[in-house]
Design an enzyme around this catalytic site. Structure first.
Site: not given
Length: 157
Positions: A26, A104
């Site tokens: 991430y 996302h």
């Protein structure tokens, strides 16, 4: 619909841990960094307002989706893990008549098999994934474009 576009950006569970949780997937940017990027993008790309929220609770996200029905011009949503599990999120999103963009940080299709299915995708106008924080920038730009197109079609632009 508001004169100035209002884009609601909703973030699901664990996104409050951005920057520290699995940075190899991430990245190191925090959710506050992502919020600043969304606000800057919306302002520069049309003077829009961003309402940016995050919750680890499915019911809270659903309440915010309901709120977006009357307050938002478009919705950007990163449902996180709920995207793969929540029929309740899907049902709430089906009630919206505004554009929905699924977003996302990572590319779910390149990850574990259970992440390949999204309950949000069937009601989203588009999905932007795999570009880290820039996924949000692209999603906000896409949402604003969809709002402008809808305004032109209604003759309100």
């Amino acid at each position: 619909m508001p004169q100035t576009p209002v884009i609601h950006v909703l973030n699901g569970p664990n996104l409050n841990l951005l920057g520290t949780r699995e940075p190899e997937i991430y990245g190191h940017d925090t959710l506050a960094d992502v919020q600043a990027l969304c606000e800057r993008t919306a302002d520069q790309d049309g003077g829009a307002t961003v309402v940016f929220r995050q919750s680890n609770h499915e019911g809270k996200l659903i309440d915010w989706i309901h709120q977006a029905r009357t307050e938002a011009s478009a919705l950007v949503i990163n449902p996180a893990g709920y995207g793969h599990t929540s029929v309740a999120l899907l049902d709430a999103l089906k009630a919206l008549t505004i554009p929905i963009v699924e977003c996302h940080l990572s590319n779910p299709a390149a990850r574990e098999r259970f992440r390949h299915r999204s309950y949000v995708s069937p009601v989203a106008r588009g999905v932007i994934a795999g570009f880290g924080p820039q996924s949000y920038e692209l999603a906000v730009k896409a949402a604003l474009t969809l709002v402008r197109v809808a305004d032109k079609e209604r003759g309100t632009a």
